[in-house]
Scaffold this active site. Structure first.
Site, PDB file in Angstrom:
ATOM      1  N   CYS A 107      10.979  38.262 -31.157  1.00  0.00           N
ATOM      2  CA  CYS A 107      10.175  38.853 -30.099  1.00  0.00           C
ATOM      3  C   CYS A 107      10.187  40.372 -30.205  1.00  0.00           C
ATOM      4  O   CYS A 107      11.146  40.979 -30.649  1.00  0.00           O
ATOM      5  CB  CYS A 107      10.723  38.431 -28.734  1.00  0.00           C
ATOM      6  SG  CYS A 107      10.745  36.633 -28.542  1.00  0.00           S
ATOM      7  N   PHE A 245      12.596  35.920 -12.570  1.00  0.00           N
ATOM      8  CA  PHE A 245      13.908  35.498 -12.066  1.00  0.00           C
ATOM      9  C   PHE A 245      13.794  34.315 -11.106  1.00  0.00           C
ATOM     10  O   PHE A 245      14.440  34.278 -10.053  1.00  0.00           O
ATOM     11  CB  PHE A 245      14.631  36.667 -11.385  1.00  0.00           C
ATOM     12  CG  PHE A 245      15.087  37.729 -12.343  1.00  0.00           C
ATOM     13  CD1 PHE A 245      16.103  37.477 -13.253  1.00  0.00           C
ATOM     14  CD2 PHE A 245      14.501  38.984 -12.335  1.00  0.00           C
ATOM     15  CE1 PHE A 245      16.529  38.450 -14.140  1.00  0.00           C
ATOM     16  CE2 PHE A 245      14.913  39.967 -13.218  1.00  0.00           C
ATOM     17  CZ  PHE A 245      15.937  39.702 -14.129  1.00  0.00           C
ATOM     18  N   ILE A 246      12.946  33.330 -11.472  1.00  0.00           N
ATOM     19  CA  ILE A 246      12.864  32.112 -10.648  1.00  0.00           C
ATOM     20  C   ILE A 246      14.054  31.232 -11.018  1.00  0.00           C
ATOM     21  O   ILE A 246      14.053  30.553 -12.046  1.00  0.00           O
ATOM     22  CB  ILE A 246      11.543  31.362 -10.881  1.00  0.00           C
ATOM     23  CG1 ILE A 246      10.352  32.284 -10.612  1.00  0.00           C
ATOM     24  CG2 ILE A 246      11.461  30.121  -9.978  1.00  0.00           C
ATOM     25  CD1 ILE A 246       9.006  31.640 -10.884  1.00  0.00           C
ATOM     26  N   ARG A 247      15.064  31.286 -10.193  1.00  0.00           N
ATOM     27  CA  ARG A 247      16.309  30.564 -10.454  1.00  0.00           C
ATOM     28  C   ARG A 247      16.839  30.022  -9.135  1.00  0.00           C
ATOM     29  O   ARG A 247      17.009  30.775  -8.176  1.00  0.00           O
ATOM     30  CB  ARG A 247      17.345  31.488 -11.105  1.00  0.00           C
ATOM     31  CG  ARG A 247      16.856  32.087 -12.419  1.00  0.00           C
ATOM     32  CD  ARG A 247      17.808  33.113 -12.989  1.00  0.00           C
ATOM     33  NE  ARG A 247      17.273  33.711 -14.205  1.00  0.00           N
ATOM     34  CZ  ARG A 247      17.909  34.636 -14.908  1.00  0.00           C
ATOM     35  NH1 ARG A 247      19.111  35.059 -14.525  1.00  0.00           N
ATOM     36  NH2 ARG A 247      17.343  35.137 -16.004  1.00  0.00           N
ATOM     37  N   GLY A 248      17.090  28.708  -9.111  1.00  0.00           N
ATOM     38  CA  GLY A 248      17.513  28.097  -7.862  1.00  0.00           C
ATOM     39  C   GLY A 248      16.413  28.240  -6.837  1.00  0.00           C
ATOM     40  O   GLY A 248      15.259  27.861  -7.067  1.00  0.00           O
ATOM     41  N   ASN A 249      16.738  28.830  -5.688  1.00  0.00           N
ATOM     42  CA  ASN A 249      15.717  29.023  -4.644  1.00  0.00           C
ATOM     43  C   ASN A 249      15.361  30.502  -4.492  1.00  0.00           C
ATOM     44  O   ASN A 249      15.003  30.959  -3.414  1.00  0.00           O
ATOM     45  CB  ASN A 249      16.198  28.448  -3.304  1.00  0.00           C
ATOM     46  CG  ASN A 249      17.449  29.154  -2.784  1.00  0.00           C
ATOM     47  OD1 ASN A 249      18.039  29.984  -3.496  1.00  0.00           O
ATOM     48  ND2 ASN A 249      17.852  28.829  -1.569  1.00  0.00           N
ATOM     49  N   ARG A 250      15.462  31.251  -5.606  1.00  0.00           N
ATOM     50  CA  ARG A 250      15.168  32.683  -5.571  1.00  0.00           C
ATOM     51  C   ARG A 250      14.039  33.027  -6.532  1.00  0.00           C
ATOM     52  O   ARG A 250      13.795  32.328  -7.502  1.00  0.00           O
ATOM     53  CB  ARG A 250      16.417  33.489  -5.960  1.00  0.00           C
ATOM     54  CG  ARG A 250      17.628  33.251  -5.066  1.00  0.00           C
ATOM     55  CD  ARG A 250      18.811  34.041  -5.580  1.00  0.00           C
ATOM     56  NE  ARG A 250      20.003  33.809  -4.785  1.00  0.00           N
ATOM     57  CZ  ARG A 250      21.195  34.343  -5.067  1.00  0.00           C
ATOM     58  NH1 ARG A 250      21.338  35.112  -6.134  1.00  0.00           N
ATOM     59  NH2 ARG A 250      22.229  34.085  -4.287  1.00  0.00           N
TER      60      ARG A 250
END
Length: 271
Positions: A107, A245-250
């Site tokens: 990348c 940063f879509i991780r868990g409920n964040r």
């Protein structure tokens, strides 16, 4: 050549003070050279799966085609590592603006960007598509659930195109740009309208990734990873909602938050 995205290799492992021999799975890396109307045009390093979709998507993202039907013939010789493409009305101005180059699977600096073609093919997105925070998180969970190759090798990027209700198609590749090209090719080949669609993505949101999303004509990009400042400047300018940063409920909604109808989760809401 047999289409194999994952290969096996003998490896000596060390764990808890002990060496032992085992067979491990590794991601395959495959060079594919594109010959456009008889001329060598580009060499891509990729995962050897869904090559036709990748070639079609790459041609579209480079501005060589706008529709799948503009390709009069496309054949892939896996043994020799060549894709042969014929286009009746080749836009010479755009073909010349794309220099013959090596496109690596890694990348960043291996890819050239900000060519004239980027200016010609990037689109300002005006789609009114909306998504709730719960839907965004659900799409990312679906992407992870379809990431078998990554889970087995640790060496793949994943990208999926989604509707408001769920995942439509998912592709994996060692190059994050290749995974997006495969999605783009799939949409063109299957006449999938993209104006109301969303991309879920495993990799960093770079300027290159953002430009590809723009060229596809999609207004919402979801990622579990971080963005770069240049990508966010482009997202602002091109009307794209970039969420990282879509991780868990964040999650972090960086640009055009008006498309996300529930920017935060309430304590009573569950996934």
């Amino acid at each position: 050549m047999e289409d194999k995205s994952i290969l096996t290799r003998a490896v000596r492992k060390y764990e808890n003070g002990v060496f032992f021999d085992e067979v491990d799975e590794v991601a395959a890396e495959f060079p594919l050279t594109l010959r456009l109307n008889g001329e060598e045009w580009a060499t891509m390093v990729c995962t050897p799966s869904n090559l036709e979709e990748m070639v079609v998507g790459f041609l579209a993202s480079e501005g060589i085609i706008r529709r799948y039907k503009e390709i009069t013939s496309l054949s892939i010789d896996r043994e020799k590592g060549f894709a042969y493409i014929e286009i009746d009305k080749l836009p010479e101005d755009r073909a010349k603006n794309t220099s013959k180059r090596f496109i690596g699977s890694c990348c960043g600096k291996s890819r050239q960007f900000y060519f004239t073609n980027d200016m010609l093919t990037a689109k300002t997105i005006t789609a009114k598509t909306e998504l709730t925070a719960l839907q965004a998180i659900h799409h990312m969970q679906e992407l992870q659930n379809h990431s078998e190759e990554f889970q087995r090798t640790g060496g793949m990027h994943n990208a999926a195109i989604c509707s408001s209700t769920g995942l439509i198609q998912c592709y994996q590749d060692i190059g994050r740009h290749n995974a997006l090209d495969k999605l783009y090719g799939y949409c063109l080949m299957n006449h999938i309208p993209v104006k109301d669609k969303v991309i879920a993505f495993s990799g960093r949101i770079s300027s290159e990734v953002l430009l590809k999303i723009s060229k596809m004509g999609i207004g919402i990009l979801l990622s579990k990873s971080a963005p770069t400042n240049l990508a966010l400047e482009l997202a602002d300018d091109l009307g794209i909602t970039a969420i990282g940063f879509i991780r868990g409920n964040r999650m972090n909604v960086y640009t055009h938050p008006e498309r996300i109808t529930e920017a935060v989760l309430h304590p009573s809401e569950t996934i």
